[in-house]
Design a protein around this motif. Structure first.
Motif, mmCIF file in Angstrom:
data_model
loop_
_atom_site.group_PDB
_atom_site.id
_atom_site.type_symbol
_atom_site.label_atom_id
_atom_site.label_comp_id
_atom_site.label_asym_id
_atom_site.label_seq_id
_atom_site.Cartn_x
_atom_site.Cartn_y
_atom_site.Cartn_z
ATOM 1 N N PHE A 179 15.106 -13.325 27.059
ATOM 2 C CA PHE A 179 13.876 -13.709 27.743
ATOM 3 C C PHE A 179 13.448 -15.134 27.394
ATOM 4 C CE2 PHE A 179 13.197 -9.037 26.859
ATOM 5 C CZ PHE A 179 13.696 -8.634 28.083
ATOM 6 N N GLY A 180 14.228 -15.790 26.552
ATOM 7 C CA GLY A 180 13.884 -17.145 26.150
ATOM 8 C C GLY A 180 12.757 -17.202 25.134
ATOM 9 N N ILE A 181 12.539 -16.095 24.432
ATOM 10 C CA ILE A 181 11.483 -16.045 23.425
ATOM 11 C C ILE A 181 12.115 -16.257 22.061
ATOM 12 C CG2 ILE A 181 9.665 -14.657 22.363
ATOM 13 C CD1 ILE A 181 9.586 -13.030 24.996
ATOM 14 N N PRO A 182 11.860 -17.399 21.430
ATOM 15 C CA PRO A 182 12.409 -17.621 20.097
ATOM 16 C C PRO A 182 11.830 -16.601 19.117
ATOM 17 C CG PRO A 182 11.490 -19.654 21.002
ATOM 18 C CD PRO A 182 11.075 -18.532 21.907
ATOM 19 N N SER A 183 12.677 -16.118 18.233
ATOM 20 C CA SER A 183 12.196 -15.148 17.250
ATOM 21 C C SER A 183 13.024 -15.208 15.980
ATOM 22 C CB SER A 183 12.209 -13.738 17.841
ATOM 23 O OG SER A 183 13.495 -13.390 18.262
ATOM 24 N N LEU A 184 12.417 -14.707 14.930
ATOM 25 C CA LEU A 184 13.039 -14.614 13.616
ATOM 26 C C LEU A 184 12.852 -13.211 13.087
ATOM 27 C CD1 LEU A 184 11.668 -17.837 11.851
ATOM 28 C CD2 LEU A 184 13.996 -17.456 12.675
ATOM 29 N N ALA A 185 13.806 -12.764 12.291
ATOM 30 C CA ALA A 185 13.683 -11.457 11.640
ATOM 31 C C ALA A 185 13.580 -11.655 10.137
ATOM 32 C CB ALA A 185 14.885 -10.577 11.969
ATOM 33 N N THR A 186 12.626 -10.972 9.554
ATOM 34 C CA THR A 186 12.499 -10.958 8.100
ATOM 35 C C THR A 186 13.535 -9.980 7.543
ATOM 36 O OG1 THR A 186 10.895 -9.158 8.098
ATOM 37 C CG2 THR A 186 10.026 -11.400 8.289
ATOM 38 N N GLN A 187 13.637 -9.894 6.273
ATOM 39 C CA GLN A 187 14.572 -8.962 5.641
ATOM 40 C C GLN A 187 13.946 -7.582 5.460
ATOM 41 O OE1 GLN A 187 17.860 -9.531 4.970
ATOM 42 N NE2 GLN A 187 17.454 -11.386 6.125
ATOM 43 N N GLY A 188 12.843 -7.353 6.125
ATOM 44 C CA GLY A 188 12.151 -6.069 6.052
ATOM 45 C C GLY A 188 10.668 -6.264 6.250
ATOM 46 N N GLU A 189 10.008 -5.205 6.681
ATOM 47 C CA GLU A 189 8.587 -5.305 6.987
ATOM 48 C C GLU A 189 7.725 -5.551 5.745
ATOM 49 O OE1 GLU A 189 8.320 -2.500 10.900
ATOM 50 O OE2 GLU A 189 8.769 -1.566 8.981
ATOM 51 N N LEU A 190 8.172 -5.112 4.604
ATOM 52 C CA LEU A 190 7.379 -5.328 3.396
ATOM 53 C C LEU A 190 7.701 -6.659 2.718
ATOM 54 C CD1 LEU A 190 7.349 -1.693 1.976
ATOM 55 C CD2 LEU A 190 5.587 -2.871 3.293
ATOM 56 N N TYR A 220 3.505 -14.917 16.510
ATOM 57 C CA TYR A 220 3.058 -13.532 16.529
ATOM 58 C C TYR A 220 3.995 -12.663 15.704
ATOM 59 C CZ TYR A 220 0.266 -14.981 20.536
ATOM 60 O OH TYR A 220 -0.617 -15.612 21.351
ATOM 61 N N LEU A 221 3.417 -11.794 14.956
ATOM 62 C CA LEU A 221 4.163 -10.819 14.178
ATOM 63 C C LEU A 221 4.297 -9.547 15.013
ATOM 64 C CD1 LEU A 221 5.354 -10.243 11.338
ATOM 65 C CD2 LEU A 221 3.112 -9.336 10.723
ATOM 66 N N LEU A 222 5.521 -9.048 15.137
ATOM 67 C CA LEU A 222 5.787 -7.824 15.904
ATOM 68 C C LEU A 222 6.634 -6.890 15.050
ATOM 69 C CD1 LEU A 222 5.712 -6.109 18.478
ATOM 70 C CD2 LEU A 222 7.670 -7.418 19.320
ATOM 71 N N PHE A 223 5.965 -6.127 14.203
ATOM 72 C CA PHE A 223 6.641 -5.122 13.393
ATOM 73 C C PHE A 223 6.484 -3.764 14.076
ATOM 74 C CE2 PHE A 223 6.241 -7.345 8.958
ATOM 75 C CZ PHE A 223 7.257 -8.205 9.297
ATOM 76 N N ASP A 224 7.191 -2.774 13.567
ATOM 77 C CA ASP A 224 7.103 -1.422 14.115
ATOM 78 C C ASP A 224 5.700 -0.850 13.902
ATOM 79 O OD1 ASP A 224 9.783 -1.761 14.534
ATOM 80 O OD2 ASP A 224 10.429 -0.226 13.118
ATOM 81 N N SER A 284 3.365 2.916 21.316
ATOM 82 C CA SER A 284 4.653 3.199 20.677
ATOM 83 C C SER A 284 4.642 4.490 19.861
ATOM 84 C CB SER A 284 5.110 2.023 19.816
ATOM 85 O OG SER A 284 4.162 1.718 18.836
ATOM 86 N N ARG A 285 3.508 4.882 19.343
ATOM 87 C CA ARG A 285 3.445 6.129 18.573
ATOM 88 C C ARG A 285 3.701 7.353 19.448
ATOM 89 N NH1 ARG A 285 -1.485 5.299 14.316
ATOM 90 N NH2 ARG A 285 -0.271 4.094 12.833
ATOM 91 N N HIS A 286 3.301 7.266 20.704
ATOM 92 C CA HIS A 286 3.421 8.414 21.598
ATOM 93 C C HIS A 286 4.656 8.353 22.491
ATOM 94 C CE1 HIS A 286 -0.528 9.571 20.244
ATOM 95 N NE2 HIS A 286 -0.952 8.365 20.529
ATOM 96 N N SER A 287 5.205 7.163 22.673
ATOM 97 C CA SER A 287 6.337 7.013 23.588
ATOM 98 C C SER A 287 7.681 7.259 22.920
ATOM 99 C CB SER A 287 6.329 5.610 24.197
ATOM 100 O OG SER A 287 6.618 4.641 23.190
ATOM 101 N N GLY A 288 7.719 7.185 21.588
ATOM 102 C CA GLY A 288 8.976 7.370 20.880
ATOM 103 C C GLY A 288 9.748 6.081 20.652
ATOM 104 N N TYR A 289 9.220 4.955 21.127
ATOM 105 C CA TYR A 289 9.886 3.661 20.927
ATOM 106 C C TYR A 289 9.211 2.938 19.772
ATOM 107 C CZ TYR A 289 11.672 4.738 25.544
ATOM 108 O OH TYR A 289 12.258 5.358 26.600
ATOM 109 N N LYS A 290 9.903 2.852 18.642
ATOM 110 C CA LYS A 290 9.264 2.243 17.476
ATOM 111 C C LYS A 290 9.383 0.727 17.455
ATOM 112 C CE LYS A 290 13.024 2.562 14.239
ATOM 113 N NZ LYS A 290 13.100 2.079 12.911
ATOM 114 N N ASP A 291 10.307 0.176 18.238
ATOM 115 C CA ASP A 291 10.431 -1.278 18.275
ATOM 116 C C ASP A 291 10.958 -1.728 19.635
ATOM 117 O OD1 ASP A 291 13.269 -0.969 18.172
ATOM 118 O OD2 ASP A 291 13.212 -1.012 15.997
ATOM 119 N N ILE A 292 10.975 -3.024 19.839
ATOM 120 C CA ILE A 292 11.341 -3.575 21.137
ATOM 121 C C ILE A 292 12.808 -3.305 21.468
ATOM 122 C CG2 ILE A 292 11.875 -5.915 20.314
ATOM 123 C CD1 ILE A 292 10.018 -4.969 23.570
#
Length: 131
Positions: free
Chosen positions: A35-46, A65-69, A96-104
């Motif tokens: 989608f052309g959205i630059p993003s980075l992943a941390t080594q974990g949510e904590l 923007y932070l987008l964690f589960d 996301s809690r009700h749909s079953g999708y925990k992440d993008i």
């Protein structure tokens, strides 16, 4: 194994940009890349991102923007990071809690690219009415 401070996707970032997403996994980074959205992943949510790295990114991107589960670990990690970086904006996938999708990346597996992008935009607007 990598150092916990490594941010996955760093080498793919543009020099400057309008929006940057911070996620919790390389899989999420890869899910928004088309989608052309630059993003980075941390080594974990904590683990999150160090404040001095956030400042460097803040100089390069207009909005971060932070987008964690939207689960126990993701909410806890978001709160922890928000305490260290108070001006950090965040959002979770809508319903996301009700749909079953925990992440993008989970959402993307069952939906078209257009549906995924629309859901991402909707979630961002829903959580960030004041941004």
């Amino acid at each position: 194994n990598v150092d916990l401070s490594v941010l996955q996707g760093w080498d793919q970032l543009p020099e400057k940009g309008k929006t940057l997403l911070l996620t919790k996994s390389q899989k999420d980074v890869m899910s928004v890349y088309p989608f052309g959205i630059p993003s980075l992943a941390t080594q974990g949510e904590l683990i999150g991102v160090k404040p001095h790295i956030y400042e460097q990114l803040n100089e390069r991107f207009d909005n971060i923007y932070l987008l964690f589960d939207f689960d126990k670990g993701g909410v806890k990690g978001t709160k922890k990071l928000k305490e260290r970086i108070p001006d950090l904006k965040y959002f979770f996938l809508h319903n996301s809690r009700h749909s079953g999708y925990k992440d993008i990346s989970d959402y993307r597996q069952d939906h078209s690219p257009r549906e995924t992008l629309n859901h991402l935009r909707y979630s961002l607007k829903r959580w960030n009415k004041n941004y």
